[in-house]
Design a protein around this motif. Structure first.
Motif, mmCIF file in Angstrom:
data_model
loop_
_atom_site.group_PDB
_atom_site.id
_atom_site.type_symbol
_atom_site.label_atom_id
_atom_site.label_comp_id
_atom_site.label_asym_id
_atom_site.label_seq_id
_atom_site.Cartn_x
_atom_site.Cartn_y
_atom_site.Cartn_z
ATOM 1 N N ALA A 107 6.731 21.188 -3.636
ATOM 2 C CA ALA A 107 5.861 21.453 -4.879
ATOM 3 C C ALA A 107 4.687 20.191 -4.551
ATOM 4 O O ALA A 107 4.378 20.550 -3.102
ATOM 5 C CB ALA A 107 7.358 19.625 -5.166
ATOM 6 N N LYS A 108 3.859 19.832 -5.789
ATOM 7 C CA LYS A 108 2.490 19.123 -5.063
ATOM 8 C C LYS A 108 2.617 18.321 -5.730
ATOM 9 O O LYS A 108 3.228 17.787 -6.944
ATOM 10 C CB LYS A 108 1.605 20.242 -5.338
ATOM 11 C CG LYS A 108 1.647 20.117 -7.044
ATOM 12 C CD LYS A 108 0.315 21.385 -7.410
ATOM 13 C CE LYS A 108 0.400 21.954 -8.970
ATOM 14 N NZ LYS A 108 -0.861 23.171 -9.086
ATOM 15 N N LEU A 109 1.924 17.642 -5.084
ATOM 16 C CA LEU A 109 1.362 15.726 -6.203
ATOM 17 C C LEU A 109 0.415 16.236 -7.924
ATOM 18 O O LEU A 109 -0.383 16.100 -7.752
ATOM 19 C CB LEU A 109 1.039 14.795 -5.562
ATOM 20 C CG LEU A 109 0.571 13.335 -5.790
ATOM 21 C CD1 LEU A 109 2.154 12.594 -6.396
ATOM 22 C CD2 LEU A 109 -0.281 12.400 -4.678
ATOM 23 N N TYR A 110 1.063 15.521 -8.225
ATOM 24 C CA TYR A 110 0.185 15.518 -10.138
ATOM 25 C C TYR A 110 -0.328 14.885 -10.058
ATOM 26 O O TYR A 110 -1.893 14.621 -10.621
ATOM 27 C CB TYR A 110 1.310 16.046 -10.911
ATOM 28 C CG TYR A 110 -0.033 16.205 -12.360
ATOM 29 C CD1 TYR A 110 0.085 17.679 -12.958
ATOM 30 C CD2 TYR A 110 1.260 15.492 -13.730
ATOM 31 C CE1 TYR A 110 -0.929 17.583 -14.442
ATOM 32 C CE2 TYR A 110 0.382 15.878 -14.353
ATOM 33 C CZ TYR A 110 -0.942 16.752 -15.022
ATOM 34 O OH TYR A 110 -1.232 16.573 -16.026
ATOM 35 N N SER A 111 0.178 13.115 -9.885
ATOM 36 C CA SER A 111 -0.611 12.115 -10.156
ATOM 37 C C SER A 111 0.247 10.992 -9.770
ATOM 38 O O SER A 111 1.536 11.049 -9.627
ATOM 39 C CB SER A 111 -0.494 11.882 -11.662
ATOM 40 O OG SER A 111 0.729 11.611 -12.520
ATOM 41 N N THR A 166 0.280 4.880 -6.597
ATOM 42 C CA THR A 166 0.927 3.894 -7.616
ATOM 43 C C THR A 166 2.542 3.450 -7.341
ATOM 44 O O THR A 166 3.399 5.053 -6.164
ATOM 45 C CB THR A 166 1.185 4.615 -8.851
ATOM 46 O OG1 THR A 166 1.526 5.214 -9.332
ATOM 47 C CG2 THR A 166 -0.487 3.980 -8.944
ATOM 48 N N GLY A 167 3.627 3.061 -7.426
ATOM 49 C CA GLY A 167 4.754 2.843 -7.643
ATOM 50 C C GLY A 167 5.457 3.911 -8.280
ATOM 51 O O GLY A 167 6.282 3.953 -8.412
ATOM 52 N N THR A 168 5.072 4.787 -8.990
ATOM 53 C CA THR A 168 5.646 6.062 -9.727
ATOM 54 C C THR A 168 4.223 7.677 -9.547
ATOM 55 O O THR A 168 3.339 7.510 -10.317
ATOM 56 C CB THR A 168 6.012 5.773 -10.958
ATOM 57 O OG1 THR A 168 6.359 4.920 -11.156
ATOM 58 C CG2 THR A 168 6.083 6.753 -11.919
ATOM 59 N N ALA A 169 5.144 8.162 -9.145
ATOM 60 C CA ALA A 169 4.667 9.397 -8.974
ATOM 61 C C ALA A 169 5.550 10.564 -9.644
ATOM 62 O O ALA A 169 6.097 10.259 -9.695
ATOM 63 C CB ALA A 169 3.887 9.781 -7.665
ATOM 64 N N VAL A 170 3.997 11.478 -10.357
ATOM 65 C CA VAL A 170 4.330 12.956 -10.416
ATOM 66 C C VAL A 170 4.340 14.213 -9.941
ATOM 67 O O VAL A 170 3.154 14.417 -9.821
ATOM 68 C CB VAL A 170 3.541 13.039 -12.343
ATOM 69 C CG1 VAL A 170 4.374 14.483 -12.657
ATOM 70 C CG2 VAL A 170 4.431 11.614 -12.880
ATOM 71 N N LYS A 189 1.053 -1.578 0.228
ATOM 72 C CA LYS A 189 0.181 0.137 -0.143
ATOM 73 C C LYS A 189 0.825 1.122 0.540
ATOM 74 O O LYS A 189 1.852 1.456 0.798
ATOM 75 C CB LYS A 189 -0.539 -0.064 0.984
ATOM 76 C CG LYS A 189 -1.760 1.075 1.741
ATOM 77 C CD LYS A 189 -3.026 1.012 2.241
ATOM 78 C CE LYS A 189 -3.536 2.762 2.726
ATOM 79 N NZ LYS A 189 -4.726 2.321 3.765
ATOM 80 N N ILE A 190 0.821 1.870 -0.618
ATOM 81 C CA ILE A 190 1.501 3.412 -1.368
ATOM 82 C C ILE A 190 0.777 4.403 -0.571
ATOM 83 O O ILE A 190 -0.033 4.578 -1.293
ATOM 84 C CB ILE A 190 2.338 3.542 -2.417
ATOM 85 C CG1 ILE A 190 2.933 1.461 -2.833
ATOM 86 C CG2 ILE A 190 3.024 4.593 -2.841
ATOM 87 C CD1 ILE A 190 3.539 1.670 -3.706
ATOM 88 N N VAL A 191 1.421 5.887 -0.423
ATOM 89 C CA VAL A 191 1.318 7.435 -0.274
ATOM 90 C C VAL A 191 1.860 7.805 -0.278
ATOM 91 O O VAL A 191 2.981 7.666 0.597
ATOM 92 C CB VAL A 191 0.302 7.000 1.463
ATOM 93 C CG1 VAL A 191 -0.552 8.195 1.503
ATOM 94 C CG2 VAL A 191 -0.366 5.682 1.743
ATOM 95 N N TRP A 192 2.048 8.808 -1.222
ATOM 96 C CA TRP A 192 2.486 10.247 -1.363
ATOM 97 C C TRP A 192 2.354 11.150 -1.005
ATOM 98 O O TRP A 192 1.526 11.339 -0.612
ATOM 99 C CB TRP A 192 2.277 9.949 -3.102
ATOM 100 C CG TRP A 192 3.590 8.651 -3.511
ATOM 101 C CD1 TRP A 192 2.433 8.490 -4.299
ATOM 102 C CD2 TRP A 192 4.641 8.800 -3.959
ATOM 103 N NE1 TRP A 192 3.688 7.095 -5.337
ATOM 104 C CE2 TRP A 192 4.530 7.690 -5.115
ATOM 105 C CE3 TRP A 192 6.111 9.593 -3.895
ATOM 106 C CZ2 TRP A 192 5.713 7.143 -5.850
ATOM 107 C CZ3 TRP A 192 6.745 8.819 -4.545
ATOM 108 C CH2 TRP A 192 6.487 8.137 -5.690
#
Length: 757
Positions: A55-59, A63-67, A46-49
């Motif tokens: 910065a701000k989370l875009y996408s 998941t294992g990859t975040a933008v 279970k992954i939490v960015w």
């Protein structure tokens, strides 16, 4: 760390984190995107960015990859939490820079260029987060004169801006990255070069003794660029008078330069002391006084790249051929010079009468002086306050064929004669008393007109003594006195009732050689005394003539008794001594004044008066061995001895030519109680005309008594007002005693105010 439960206990098991977090770039710009990837996922996590900063989370949440998108300048701070089975594993990244390069603001950006010396700016730690190298731009108006060289991010700034200018060099350093460019401005202040304005004159040298020289070379291109004519300023100091052998400034051997020399205190450089024209090869100055000087040099380059200045001279005193010149003044002078002879040479020698060469004592170093007298003059020569014992030779002629005129070694003086010499000032007497040691030298002599050379050195007076050290040489020039009434030797003013003077006069023969046959003296007496005066050489008593203040003869003597005058009234007097027949070089003068007021037969004469007058006389009756007892005759012809036999009586005589009112008082006396007898006739048969015991009753209401007396007289002192017809009167004044604590003798002040009725 993964925590697990086994049975009834708790077991901690450390498991290596299998996950890493990476970004797809190390820098970015604001608004751009950065992709973060978790490496090592097993599946089922279970992954939490989370965006922490900039910065701000875009996408990519969960998941294992975040933008993430960059929102501000700075390091992007990104967290991710991975939950696997019962473990929670956090990962963080703050290594991606967002934005333009940054500047290290703690570094100094203001610099000073000293005398056009290159300035090194170290930029190795000045910028961060940039790509490529560091560029620069020169933003000064004089950029064409500025050169910048970069080595390993160190920037060397040089300039050929003429030395006549002052200002700032502005150097801007720049760096950039994909997001933009930043720059940092450095300012380099430069001033006019030394020597191009009076306030920044170049100091050439300071000379104190011996020979000195100075050679300076200046790069004109560095100094003034292409400027062909300008001024340069130089300073130098002479601690003693000096001879300048040459001052020679030039740009080429064929082109000499003009200059002017000023007193450095002349801030406006208005009045030159010395001027040198460009047509002359060099300047020579003899006996240039001690002081601080400024030289203004007019430079004409003729495209030469070099300026040279040659300066040479010497301060006299270190050799026989370069003596230090003493400049006299016929009205008197005072010369003083101190040298440390350790640095001098032992090169003094001369030929004696047999033609043999005589030299310095081994180990002694000598100093040399020269003095030229246009007129005869008395000289006092001494070495007080030197740190060594001393001797000197007075030479005449040229080195080394000179002859010894006079030689004096330390200690041959008598301090009591110096202290009694009226020609020696009180200030000098005091200094000599404290500073003239037993091994040092003192001489007073009369010198005819001529040239004299002085050779001074230290000597050993004991095994512990020193040959060399600090040597003070002092010459005091005194105009010749005593050759006329106008230049009479002044023996001073004698203020007391009794005085004595004695003087030894030397150099009799030297005075005679100058044509002086009589010596003139003067003195002043404030009291009336019995006076005695005599003069003698070793072989005879000398003719004396005493004159009054109008220079009229009063008395003469050629005998052992000398001049004796009783009841000589105070005033200014002169006397002459005939030295024509004196064969010796020394004579003695003795004078004495004796107080008349101790004896009724020689009463102190207060004078003859026909006008208003005021008299005050002070005598200390506690001083002096002899006072005659006061005795008088009563109306029956019997001798009377007053009740005060221990009191010392003072006897006065006064003559009134008109009827007068006298106010007689003893204000300001230190004796507590005083009394007065006014007598007529001659002792001892005189009679009491008036008697006043101590006290001053009733004066407070008397308008004839001055306020000063009323305010200052004390109980026990007398104040008498009495009218007396014309005639001669004797006043007898004394202290009296009425208690055991009193005092009959001491300071007695007798005051008389006379007014014509």
């Amino acid at each position: 760390m993964i925590k697990a439960t086994v049975g009834k206990g708790c077991l901690n098991v450390e498991v290596k984190n299998p996950y890493t977090l990476t970004a797809n770039k190390s820098s970015t710009c604001i608004g751009s995107y950065v992709t973060y990837t978790i490496n090592g996922l097993q599946g089922g996590e279970k992954i939490v960015w989370k965006a922490v900063q900039h910065a701000k989370l875009y996408s990519g949440q969960g998941t294992g990859t975040a933008v993430f998108q960059a929102t501000e300048q700075g390091y992007l701070n990104v967290n991710v939490t991975i939950q696997y089975e019962q473990a929670s594993i956090p990962l963080n990244s703050n290594e991606v820079w967002s934005g333009k390069p940054t500047i290290n603001t703690s570094l100094e950006t203001s610099h000073v260029m000293t005398e056009r010396t290159p300035v090194i700016i170290d930029a190795s730690n000045e910028f961060f987060h940039y790509k490529g190298g560091i560029s620069y731009a020169i933003e000064s108006e004089d950029a064409e004169y500025v050169t910048v060289t970069e080595t390993d991010k160190k920037f060397k700034v040089e300039t050929t801006i003429p030395g006549t200018q002052r200002g700032e060099i502005k150097l801007r350093l720049k760096v950039s990255n994909d997001c933009g460019e930043v720059s940092n401005l450095h300012t380099i202040a430069y001033d006019t070069l030394p020597g191009l304005e009076p306030a920044k004159a170049i100091d050439l040298f300071s000379a104190k003794e011996h020979e000195f020289s100075c050679v300076r070379t200046y790069d004109m291109v560095k100094y003034v660029g292409n400027l062909q004519t300008f001024q340069m300023f130089f300073s130098f100091t002479l601690e003693r008078k000096a001879t300048i052998k040459y001052i020679r400034p030039f740009c080429t051997e064929e082109k000499y330069l003009g200059f002017r020399i000023f007193d450095r205190k002349d801030e406006d450089l208005e009045i030159p002391l010395y001027t040198h024209e460009a047509s002359d090869t060099y300047m020579t100055i003899d006996n240039m006084p001690s002081g601080e000087y400024m030289m203004a040099l007019d430079v004409v380059r003729n495209h030469s790249d070099k300026l040279e200045i040659l300066f040479s001279g010497f301060i006299g005193g270190s050799s026989p051929t370069h003596p230090y010149v003493i400049k006299p003044n016929e009205n008197g002078f005072n010369f003083s010079d101190c040298r440390s002879t350790e640095t001098y040479d032992a090169n003094f020698y001369y030929k004696n009468e047999q033609g043999e060469s005589v030299g310095s004592v081994a180990g002694t170093h000598n100093t040399y002086y020269i003095l030229t007298l246009e007129k005869p003059m008395k000289l006092i020569i001494h070495t007080a306050d030197s740190k060594v014992s001393t001797e000197f030779h007075i030479m005449q002629g040229e080195p080394y064929d000179w002859k010894v005129l006079y030689h004096e070694t330390g200690g041959n003086y008598r301090m009591e004669e110096i202290q009694a010499d009226p020609e020696v000032s009180e200030e000098l007497k005091s200094m000599l008393l404290n500073s003239l040691s037993a091994g040092q030298t003192y001489v007073k002599r009369l010198f005819p007109a001529g040239e004299y050379r002085f050779v001074l050195n230290g000597i050993k007076k004991s095994n512990g003594g020193l040959y060399n050290g600090s040597l003070n040489f002092n010459v005091i020039g005194l105009p010749i006195t005593g050759k006329s009434f106008d230049t009479a030797f002044d023996l001073g003013t004698f203020k007391e009732h009794e005085f004595h003077f004695s003087q030894i006069f030397s150099d009799v023969q030297a005075h005679k050689e100058l044509g002086i046959q009589k010596l003139y003296y003067q003195f002043h007496m404030e009291k009336n005394v019995n006076f005695m005066l005599n003069a003698k050489s070793k072989s005879s008593f000398l003719p004396i003539v005493l004159y009054n203040s109008n220079k009229e003869p009063m008395s003469t003597s050629e005998t052992e008794e000398g001049i004796c005058i009783n009841d000589m009234l105070g005033g200014r007097f002169y006397f002459t001594i005939d030295i024509a027949s004196v064969a010796e070089d020394e004579l003695e003068i003795v004078g004495k004044g004796m107080f008349r007021g101790r004896d009724p037969y020689f009463s102190y004469n207060l004078g003859t008066h026909d006008k208003d007058f005021t008299i005050s006389d002070t005598i200390n009756t506690a001083v002096g061995a002899f006072y005659e007892t006061f005795i008088y005759t009563d109306e029956s012809g019997n001798l009377v001895y007053p009740n005060e036999p221990e009191a010392r009586h003072v006897y006065y005589k006064i003559t009134l030519q008109k009827e007068m009112q006298l106010i007689i008082h003893t204000t300001y006396s230190e004796i507590p109680l005083t009394e007065l007898h006014i007598m007529i006739g001659e002792p001892i048969g005189w009679n009491v005309l008036y008697y006043k015991d101590y006290g001053c009753e009733g004066i407070e209401n008397d308008p004839d008594i001055p306020e000063e007396i009323k305010q200052n007289i004390t109980f026990g002192q007398i104040c008498v007002k009495i009218n007396l017809p014309a005639g001669e009167y004797k006043l007898v004044v004394n202290g009296t005693k009425r208690t055991n604590a009193g005092s009959r003798n001491g300071v007695l002040v007798t005051n008389i105010i006379g007014k014509v009725i």
